[in-house]
Structures are given as structure tokens and as C-alpha cells.
Design an enzyme around this catalytic site. Structure first.
Site, PDB file in Angstrom:
ATOM      1  N   SER A 126     -10.947  -0.795  -0.592  1.00  0.00           N
ATOM      2  CA  SER A 126      -9.618  -1.387  -0.498  1.00  0.00           C
ATOM      3  C   SER A 126      -9.485  -2.678  -1.287  1.00  0.00           C
ATOM      4  CB  SER A 126      -9.266  -1.634   0.963  1.00  0.00           C
ATOM      5  OG  SER A 126     -10.249  -2.424   1.586  1.00  0.00           O
ATOM      6  N   HIS A 156     -14.651  -1.798   5.413  1.00  0.00           N
ATOM      7  CA  HIS A 156     -13.500  -2.394   6.100  1.00  0.00           C
ATOM      8  C   HIS A 156     -13.852  -2.912   7.495  1.00  0.00           C
ATOM      9  CE1 HIS A 156      -9.384  -2.285   8.000  1.00  0.00           C
ATOM     10  NE2 HIS A 156      -9.058  -2.724   6.796  1.00  0.00           N
ATOM     11  N   GLU A 206     -16.133   3.431   2.777  1.00  0.00           N
ATOM     12  CA  GLU A 206     -14.789   3.728   2.287  1.00  0.00           C
ATOM     13  C   GLU A 206     -14.943   4.666   1.099  1.00  0.00           C
ATOM     14  OE1 GLU A 206     -12.262   0.219   1.689  1.00  0.00           O
ATOM     15  OE2 GLU A 206     -13.460  -0.871   3.151  1.00  0.00           O
ATOM     16  N   ASN A 226       0.826  -1.211   0.000  1.00  0.00           N
ATOM     17  CA  ASN A 226       0.000   0.000   0.000  1.00  0.00           C
ATOM     18  C   ASN A 226       0.860   1.262   0.000  1.00  0.00           C
ATOM     19  OD1 ASN A 226      -2.340  -1.637   0.330  1.00  0.00           O
ATOM     20  ND2 ASN A 226      -1.882  -1.781   2.514  1.00  0.00           N
ATOM     21  N   ASP A 267     -13.950   6.854   4.958  1.00  0.00           N
ATOM     22  CA  ASP A 267     -12.642   6.276   5.263  1.00  0.00           C
ATOM     23  C   ASP A 267     -11.772   6.409   4.006  1.00  0.00           C
ATOM     24  OD1 ASP A 267     -10.462   4.604   5.577  1.00  0.00           O
ATOM     25  OD2 ASP A 267     -11.600   2.946   6.440  1.00  0.00           O
ATOM     26  N   LYS A 294      -0.392   3.979   4.706  1.00  0.00           N
ATOM     27  CA  LYS A 294      -0.431   3.537   3.314  1.00  0.00           C
ATOM     28  C   LYS A 294       0.392   4.509   2.453  1.00  0.00           C
ATOM     29  CE  LYS A 294      -4.033   0.411   4.211  1.00  0.00           C
ATOM     30  NZ  LYS A 294      -5.377   0.264   4.739  1.00  0.00           N
ATOM     31  N   HIS A 331      -7.167   4.321   1.475  1.00  0.00           N
ATOM     32  CA  HIS A 331      -6.410   4.038   0.249  1.00  0.00           C
ATOM     33  C   HIS A 331      -6.338   5.218  -0.710  1.00  0.00           C
ATOM     34  CE1 HIS A 331      -5.654  -0.212   0.930  1.00  0.00           C
ATOM     35  NE2 HIS A 331      -6.787  -0.180   1.595  1.00  0.00           N
TER      36      HIS A 331
HETATM   37  C1  LIG Z   1      -5.834  -0.362   5.927  1.00  0.00           C
HETATM   38  C2  LIG Z   1      -7.181   0.160   6.209  1.00  0.00           C
HETATM   39  C3  LIG Z   1      -7.514   0.643   7.471  1.00  0.00           C
HETATM   40  C4  LIG Z   1      -6.601   0.505   8.640  1.00  0.00           C
HETATM   41  O1  LIG Z   1      -5.478   1.317   8.561  1.00  0.00           O
HETATM   42  P1  LIG Z   1      -4.190   0.923   9.401  1.00  0.00           P
HETATM   43  O2  LIG Z   1      -3.477   2.202   9.559  1.00  0.00           O
HETATM   44  O3  LIG Z   1      -3.442  -0.077   8.583  1.00  0.00           O
HETATM   45  O4  LIG Z   1      -4.658   0.351  10.698  1.00  0.00           O
HETATM   46  C5  LIG Z   1      -8.754   1.220   7.646  1.00  0.00           C
HETATM   47  N1  LIG Z   1      -9.638   1.289   6.633  1.00  0.00           N
HETATM   48  C6  LIG Z   1      -9.348   0.813   5.411  1.00  0.00           C
HETATM   49  C7  LIG Z   1     -10.358   0.926   4.330  1.00  0.00           C
HETATM   50  C8  LIG Z   1      -8.118   0.208   5.164  1.00  0.00           C
HETATM   51  O5  LIG Z   1      -7.854  -0.297   3.970  1.00  0.00           O
END
Ligand SMILES: *Cc1c(COP(=O)(O)O)cnc(C)c1O
Length: 384
Positions: free
Chosen positions: A176, A128, A172, A42, A201, A235, A204
Site C-alpha cells: 500500500s 499493513h 500484502e 483509493n 492481503d 478501495k 490495493h
Molecule cells: C486499507 C488496507 C486495509 C484495510 O482495509 P479497510 O477496508 O480500509 O479497513 C487492509 N490492508 C491493507 C494492505 C490496506 O491498505
């Protein structure tokens, strides 16, 4: 006589996972990627190993030591944390920003601060695991709508909004595991119409999408209409940690209520300083995100994915977990590390190869990958 083994059930469960090709194991990336082109990271902008980011971390560690030693509101808040939240709020165009130990912790904390018993959280079905965990922990009623189906969301809000005190819709921005965008304009319309809060969220999409790299909300022009945006430093920003941005009052409230903020140790200053350096590069080098998007578009064309997906994630759904694992192994013999993503990360019978393109890849590598994919998969696109 041997004492009863209270953990014996685990042997059976693990054997069961093994039989279904669903057992997951750690492997050292150093050995796994020996000479393989890594399409599983990522680290979209190749900032995790950027010398400027590494140097910022080293400097902060020398100046401020390694561990933060306490939760942010106790004594774990240092100038590095203040600098990053300042820069994040400025970058995101919001009044305020706050940090969490991870993106997972950010979602859990934000949701459980905004809703509780008597309220509802409405989630996209593919949201997620951290959004689901937050929704459950909050004690609110959880409702789900089909992936990106805003007509179903409308129906749900029409029928059920009045039963709840507060409603939070959470999705999201850039999904992801599917690589597609949420219809944030339509979702924001519904939230306004039905007096619901909206959480996006951006895990990504931060640093990658939108004219300024702010993420999916900015790509779709709805930043001002989102109640709270959550992101990760882990990421495209190449570090570790989570964040939330929004109005001052919202951030103040979350700081006072989010258990994962109140009761967890503050991020190490060096980790935070690395993210600050990465954010500065996101601002000053927009060509990095342009390059990732170009390479991803090249890949989509090569494997005949039509449609208007954007972003660095290109999933090829194959169905059975065993088949995804087989195709992933074949791609390794071609020199590519492409992970097989299986349940519980994705729904049953939707196992997939998930390709993440990064700014570190070359056009030549993407061309070779297209050839390998077409050999391994016999010219099929996605079965989705
Ligand atoms: C990776 C991810 C998270 C969590 O992030 P981290 O910093 O790795 O804990 C939260 N939401 C989504 C959509 C993700 O892909």
C-alpha cells in the site's frame, strides 16, 4: 485544590508530535480539494461516485432499511450479503467468500482464526497495521522478514519451522505504501516446502491487477496456491467492508472463530449492494483498470522511475517528514492534492509523497502533475 489531571500526559505527547511534524488532523475533503486534482484516494476505478453504484445502494436501503441490526450469525445476514458473497466467490474463482465490517477487521479476524499459541505468524516487515494487529491478537509468535526478501523468509522457515505447530505467512500482494508487488511465486514455493499457510492481503489490488482484476495473486498466477486471500470493499470497489475468499472448509472455520466476524454487526445492506454493483462493473468494464495502469505507467516514466512496478500507487520517498509536508503543500499550490505520508504509517526517515492514480484522471492532468513534481522536486525521482 484541582483534582489531578490523569490525562495531562496527552498534552505533552501531542505537543511532541506537533514539534516533529507528525501530528495528524482531519480535514474536510470538500475544502481541501476545492479545485485540487485528488491524487490521494483509493477509489482507483472511480466507482465510489458511479451513479449505478449509488443507485444500487439507494434501492437496497429502500428495500431492506439501513442498519443490519445484528451480527451476521444472529440476524444481520440478508439477501444483499448472500448475493455479494456469491458474486465475490465467483469473481475470485473460489469455493466460498465471507464479509467483515472492514478490511482491517478481516485481517484481524482471519489471522486470529487460523493461528494461536504454539503457532507462528511470519510477516513482511512492511505489512499493513491490520496484519500486525491480527498476528498480535492471535497469541501466535510473530516473526518478521525484510521487505520482499524471500531468501530471508526461507532462512527463517528452515531454522524455525519445526518449533511451531502451524505457521502462517502473511503479506500484502501490492504494497500500500510502496506500490510494489510481493514475490508471491517464490513465497508460495516456500510455504509449500515448509508446510505453511499463506495469506495474501489484496486490499490495493482487487479490481485493479490481474487479467481478470482479481488482484496481485492473479497477476502473478498463484491464486490456487494461496490459502486465504483477504480484500476490501473500501478501495477499488468504492464502498466499505472487508472480505476473505478461499476453500469452503477454510471459510467455514473462520466464520466459527473470527472474533471480528462473530462479535461485530453485519454491514448495512445498502453498503453491500453498492459493492455488488461495483463488482459487476469491474467485470464488465475491464477498460477501467487498463486506463489506471496506463496513467500510472505514464506518471512513472515522467518522474523517471525505472523498474517493473505495476499498479496505481506511485510513492516518491523524500525522507524527513517536514520535507514531505513542505513538498505536499507546494504541490497544492500547483493544483494537486498529493498526501505526505509520515510515520507511523511508514518507517522513520522514509516519509513520502504517495500518489494514487485513478480512472477518473485524464492524461493531461497526469502530464501537468509530472511538470509540477519535477519543478517541486528539482527533477529527482524517488530517493528510495
Ligand atoms: C486499507 C488496507 C486495509 C484495510 O482495509 P479497510 O477496508 O480500509 O479497513 C487492509 N490492508 C491493507 C494492505 C490496506 O491498505
Amino acid at each position: 485544590m484541582r483534582a489531578a489531571d490523569a490525562l495531562a500526559w496527552i498534552d505533552e505527547e501531542l505537543a511532541e508530535l506537533e514539534a516533529r511534524t507528525l501530528r495528524r488532523e482531519l480535514r474536510g475533503i470538500e475544502s481541501a480539494t476545492n479545485n485540487l486534482v485528488n491524487l490521494s484516494s483509493n477509489d482507483y476505478l472511480a466507482l465510489a461516485s458511479d451513479p449505478r453504484v449509488v443507485e444500487a445502494a439507494c434501492r437496497a436501503a429502500r428495500d431492506s432499511g439501513w442498519g443490519a441490526g445484528a451480527a451476521p450469525l444472529v440476524s444481520g445476514w440478508r439477501r444483499e450479503h448472500a448475493a455479494l458473497t456469491h458474486d465475490l466467490a465467483e469473481f475470485e474463482g473460489t469455493e466460498a467468500a465471507m464479509l467483515f465490517p472492514s478490511g482491517f477487521a478481516a485481517n484481524v479476524g482471519v489471522i486470529s482464526a487460523l493461528v494461536g499459541q504454539g503457532d507462528a505468524v511470519v510477516l513482511d516487515r512492511l505489512a499493513h497495521a491490520s496484519l500486525v494487529a491480527g498476528a498480535r491478537l492471535s497469541g501466535a509468535t510473530v516473526r518478521v522478514f525484510a521487505h520482499n526478501d524471500y531468501a530471508q523468509l526461507e532462512d527463517l522457515l528452515k531454522k524455525q519451522r519445526s518449533r511451531f505447530r502451524r505457521v502462517l505467512v502473511a503479506t500484502e500482494g501490492l504494497f500500500s505504501m510502496d506500490g510494489d508487488l510481493a514475490p508471491l511465486g517464490e513465497i508460495a514455493d516456500l510455504c509449500e516446502r515448509f508446510d505453511a499457510m499463506l495469506l495474501v492481503d489484496e486490499a490495493h489490488a482487487t479490481g485493479v491487477l490481474g487479467p481478470d482484476g482479481r488482484g496481485a495473486s492473479s497477476e502473478l498466477g498463484v491464486c490456487e496456491r494461496v490459502s486465504i486471500r483477504v480484500g476490501t470493499l473500501s478501495k477499488a470497489l468504492g464502498s466499505l467492508g472487508g472480505f476473505a475468499v478461499g476453500e469452503r472448509r477454510t471459510i467455514d472455520w473462520i466464520m466459527n472463530r473470527a472474533p471480528t466476524f462473530l462479535f461485530s454487526t453485519s454491514l448495512p445492506p445498502a453498503v453491500v449492494a453498492a459493492a455488488t454493483a461495483a463488482l459487476a462493473i469491474v467485470k464488465s468494464e475491464p477498460e477501467r483498470r487498463a486506463r489506471v495502469l496506463d496513467l500510472a505507467a505514464e506518471l512513472r516514466r515522467g518522474v523517471s522511475i525505472i523498474g517493473n512496478d505495476v499498479g496505481p500507487i506511485v510513492p516518491l520517498v523524500v525522507g524527513a517528514a517536514s520535507r514531505a509536508v513542505r513538498e505536499s503543500a507546494m504541490l497544492a499550490t500547483w493544483g494537486f492534492l498529493v498526501p505526505a505520508i509520515r510515520p507511523p504509517t511508514v518507517p522513520r526517515n522514509s516519509s513520502r509523497l504517495r500518489i494514487s492514480v485513478s480512472a477518473a484522471h485524464s492524461a493531461g492532468e497526469i502530464m501537468k502533475l509530472v511538470n509540477a513534481l519535477n519543478e517541486v522536486r528539482g527533477g529527482r525521482g524517488s530517493d528510495q
